[in-house]
Each structure stands twice: as structure tokens, then as C-alpha cells.
Design a protein around this motif. Sequence first.
Motif, short mmCIF file in Angstrom:
data_model
loop_
_atom_site.label_atom_id
_atom_site.label_comp_id
_atom_site.label_asym_id
_atom_site.label_seq_id
_atom_site.Cartn_x
_atom_site.Cartn_y
_atom_site.Cartn_z
N THR A 193 0.83 -1.20 0.00
CA THR A 193 0.00 0.00 0.00
C THR A 193 0.87 1.25 0.00
OG1 THR A 193 -1.72 -1.18 1.20
CG2 THR A 193 -1.82 1.21 1.26
N ASP A 226 -5.66 -1.24 -4.82
CA ASP A 226 -5.17 -1.87 -3.60
C ASP A 226 -6.19 -2.90 -3.14
OD1 ASP A 226 -3.78 -2.48 -1.40
OD2 ASP A 226 -3.72 -0.45 -0.57
N GLU A 227 -5.91 -4.13 -3.44
CA GLU A 227 -6.83 -5.22 -3.11
C GLU A 227 -8.28 -4.87 -3.40
OE1 GLU A 227 -6.16 -7.30 0.58
OE2 GLU A 227 -4.25 -6.25 0.73
N GLN A 268 -7.98 -0.08 -0.41
CA GLN A 268 -8.20 -1.41 0.16
C GLN A 268 -9.61 -1.50 0.76
OE1 GLN A 268 -4.81 -2.21 2.50
NE2 GLN A 268 -5.22 -4.36 2.74
MG MG Z 1 -2.29 -2.65 2.14
#
Ligand code: MG
Lengths: 288, 281
Positions: B70, B198-199, B118
Amino acid sequence: MRETTPVHTRKVLRDRGVQLLIYASVLLISTVFIWILADLVRGGLAHLSWEFLMESPRDAGRTGGIASILVSTLLILLVAVLTAVPIAWTTAILLAEFIAVDSAFGKAVRFSLHVLAGVPSIVFGLFGNAFFSIYLGLGFSILSGGLTLACMLLPILASTAEAGLRTVPNAYRMSASALGLTRTATLVHLILPAAAPVLAAGLLLGIGRALAETAALLFTSGYVDRMPDSLLDSGRALALHIFDLSMNVPGGDMPAYASALVLVSLLLCINILAMKFAYGLQRRKIRT
Amino acid sequence: MNSSQCTDKSDTFTLGPLEAGPVCCDPQPAIQVRNLSLLYDGKAALDKVTLDIFQGCITALIGPSGCGKTSFLSAINRLTDLIPGCHVTGKILVHNQDIHHPDTHAQTLRRQVGMVFQKPTPFPLSIRRNLSLPLNEHGITQKTEVAAITEHVLRDVGLWDEVHDRLDASALSLSGGQQQRLCIARALALKPQILLMDEPCSALDPLASGIVEDLICRLRGRYTIVIVTHNLAQARRIANYAAFFWVSGRAGQLIEFGRCQHIFESPSHELTAAYVNGVRG
Ligand SMILES: [Mg+2]
Ligand SMILES: Nc1ncnc2c1ncn2[C@@H]1O[C@H](COP(=O)(O)OP(=O)(O)OP(=O)(O)O)[C@@H](O)[C@H]1O
């Protein structure tokens, strides 16, 4: 299973106990509030009438009404709020949005706000008298009273607003920034609306304090109960009127009660209005 | 020009053949990261990362939790500027422009480089306003144009059928997965050239995750995508390149970078092998 039962009941009991305690304190607070209100209504309602609100006081307030007092109060409040809000809220925005929490400057500002918040109102009165009335030559006037109140409101408004801005999740700032929004746009479109209820609550608190203020106004806006002609006229605030009636005017109890009833009703109205306003603002923001 | 002329330099961290995207021979780096180190309050989170991210390709960042994925993404669009105590050293070029150069405006950079977080981060506004606010701020104010983009991006993320009749409802009333797709749509609406994700699928059910995955694959070629994922199977399915990060000591490091196939099937580093085979991490 059998030996876990007593633990279980004890837990339930403790849970009930805590709940009971919470309800008891809520009940206590409500009781105090209702008691005060009932006392005011009992003592003041008989004296309260349309004429009471529409006439100026006569015979040091024993007869007549509170029209001029209401006008003065409103003007003082207006001056105070209009001066304090822009300064306080920009300070809060600076503290919460533009400088680091642990910066020396931020710490210094926050410290002075805390000290200012703890200063007794009589001290503000003396300062206002020395600075606005005498040094700036505003004399005993609504303007100097209002400006003195503004100084008192600054720490309340700034601290509540800063706290409000800090409750806005940092994720909004991050994602807004990631979308290329400027800080100003983020502030205007996201952060201020999200913090609006807290800002409104702080404003309310401030107006309540200002409405109830006596000591700070004694030496600044004075206690002339005539209808003010301009902001440079002396004007008596409602709380000061109540104080004067009950302390200095024999036989002024009934109008004092009635005035207090008006004051408390005003506070109630402002509360309800501000809550409605904050709620409406939030809804409008979601709809547009 | 045809792809057979490509030279395989995938063993170095900075060059490799283009596997997808526009047919051309030389893979063009869209992002060049040189010696990137990142410190939080003096503690290193990333240590001397150097890699190239190729235009039109999907690059997957994999690695255990806390290895700085991240942080790496936030450094690329300078979101690290917003984190107090975060210090970035090293050089990052986006489309050959130094992002730390005084002439580079953060706003312009971030419009070029979109990001999906995320955790879903919809604004507490209506669904429509979530999309139109950034557009308006970037000068797209015409109602019909905004409406067209709104529909287009919502269709892209497979959200249109679910929300087209309640665009004025609060975005917070959406489910977590729907919120995340709205955030992806919001990033796409600005037509960035690079998309950092991010994910993006960690909050999604397999169905929605599949939709997003298909979407990402469709974006290949048009966008340069960097995606962080803990789902190795997903990385393998969609990515052209993979970068493996690992925490050694306290700071995260880039252990290996290369073509996806290479990373997953014949990694050169034993840590990578252990991680992708599920032995460690
Ligand atoms: Mg992360
Ligand atoms: N704002 C911050 N302040 C201080 N330290 C941070 C901050 N953000 C991240 N870190 C630290 O930096 C390191 C890398 O964090 P990062 O969030 O980049 O990891 P990650 O690879 O994204 O992990 P995950 O897969 O769990 O999301 C961690 O050790 C973390 O504790």
C-alpha cells in the motif's frame, strides 16, 4: 453446565445494574430540567402576555414588558455571533486541516484557546470594558457588549469546530485527494457538510452561553433598558434584566420569572431549530 | 514491427517483453521507480525499490501483509504527502515526468494516476454525486456528459442494473461490495491513464470479484494497472507482470520482479518460490 449458571446470573445482574444506573442518571437529568421548567412556568406564566413581549419596561421593570430588552439581546447576540463565527471556524479549519496536530504553532493556538475557555466571564467583562468601551471609545454600547461576547465565544466555537472536523474520517480526505480534488473542494463539498451537525451543535452551545451571559455585559453593554437606536447605544441583555429585577428591584419577582421563562423558551427554540437545520443539511447533501 | 522481435530481458528488474496491450515491440515503461525508500516517522517501510511498470499491462504486487504494498502505491500518486511523518526518497517517473519535480501538480498527477483503496471509501453523498463531484471538479460540468459517463462507468463495473433506479440514494446505503465497485467506477470516470488498485476484490463476493476481474482484464491495453492482491490465483489469471515484496529486517523490499509466468512457475528467488507455493507468508 450447572456451575456456570451462577456466573451467568451474576453477569446478567451486573448488566441489569449498569442499565439501571444509566436510566437513573438520565431520569435525574430530565427531572432537574423539568423541575426548573415547571418552576419557571408556575412563577412566570401568569405574568407572561403579548403585551409583556411588546412593551418596553416601566418603573425599573416592575411593570411594562421586555420589548427593548429583547431587541438589545438580539443585537448583542448578532454582533457576537457574526464576529466570532468566521474567526473561530477559520481557526478550526486551520488547526484541523492545514497544520499537523503536533506542530508547535497548533499547540500554542490550542493552548491559548483552552486558557481562554477557562477565563471567568467577569474577566472578559473587565477586558471588554477596558479595551472596547474605553480604549476603542465604543463606550457602554451593544457593539462593545457584542464584541466582548465574541471573545468569549471564540474558544467554544473554535474547539467544538475543530473536534467536529477531526471526527470526519481521514479516508474521505485520502480518497478525495486521490481523485485529484483540491483541498478547498474537499473541505467545501465533503468535510464541512460531514462536520455540519457538530458545527451547529457548537454554535448552539455558544449562543446558549451568550444568551445567558450577565457578568461580561455588565461593564460593556450596560443596563439602560430603553429601546436602542443604534449599535452604539447601551442596551440591557435579557439575563442582565433578570439579574437586575431579582437583585435590585423589590417587587420585581413576577417580571423576573416571566423574563426567565422567555429566556429558557428561546434557548429551547434555538436548540430545536439548530438540530432540525443540521439534520436537513445532511439530508440535502446526500440528495444533491 | 512484430512481437517476435522482442528481446527477453525479463531477468532484470527494469525491462521485459510486453505480453499484452497495444501491439508494439518495445515495452514502454509507464512508471519508472528508482531507489524508492519510504519512511514512516523515521522507520523504513520500503527500502530501495527499483522497478518499471509497463504501459498497458497489468502488474500484480504480491507479498505478505505489512510488506509495504500500500505504501508503494501511495508513493506513486504522492498520496504519501498527506500522511504526516511520511518521508519518501528516490525517484519516480510517471510517463517520463518526475512526480516530485516542483512543476508537477499533485492534482494533475492524481488525475492521471487513479487509485482504488483497500477499504471502500464512498463519500457520504448520493451515488450520482459520488461520481459527479470529481468530474465537476475537473471541469466536466455538462449535465448530459456527466450522466453519460455515470452510466458508462457504472455499467463497466456491473453496478448499473443494481442501482440505476436509485442513483440519488446515499452511497453509504450500498453493500460493501457495491461500495467498492462504486469507488472503482469513480476512479474510472476520470479516465486516468494509470490505475492503482489496492486489493480491490478483498471486500467482494466471488461473483462481484469475477465482474471486477473481467473489468480489469478489459482495461488491459487501455490502462496501465497496478494491482495489489493477496489472491495468488487471481494474480496469476490476470497479471502480465508480478512483483514480489517481502519484509526483511524491518523494511519491505522488492525481492523479485518479472513476467507473471516466470514469478509463479520458475521464480529465481527461494523466498518467492516459498511464497507462491504457499510454504511461507
Ligand atoms: Mg495494504
Ligand atoms: N500511516 C502510517 N504510519 C506509520 N506506519 C505505517 C503507516 N502506514 C503503514 N505503516 C507501516 O508501514 C508498513 C507497510 O504498510 P503497508 O500498509 O504499506 O503494508 P501492506 O503491504 O499494504 O499490507 P497489507 O497487505 O496488510 O495491506 C507496515 O509495517 C505498517 O505498519
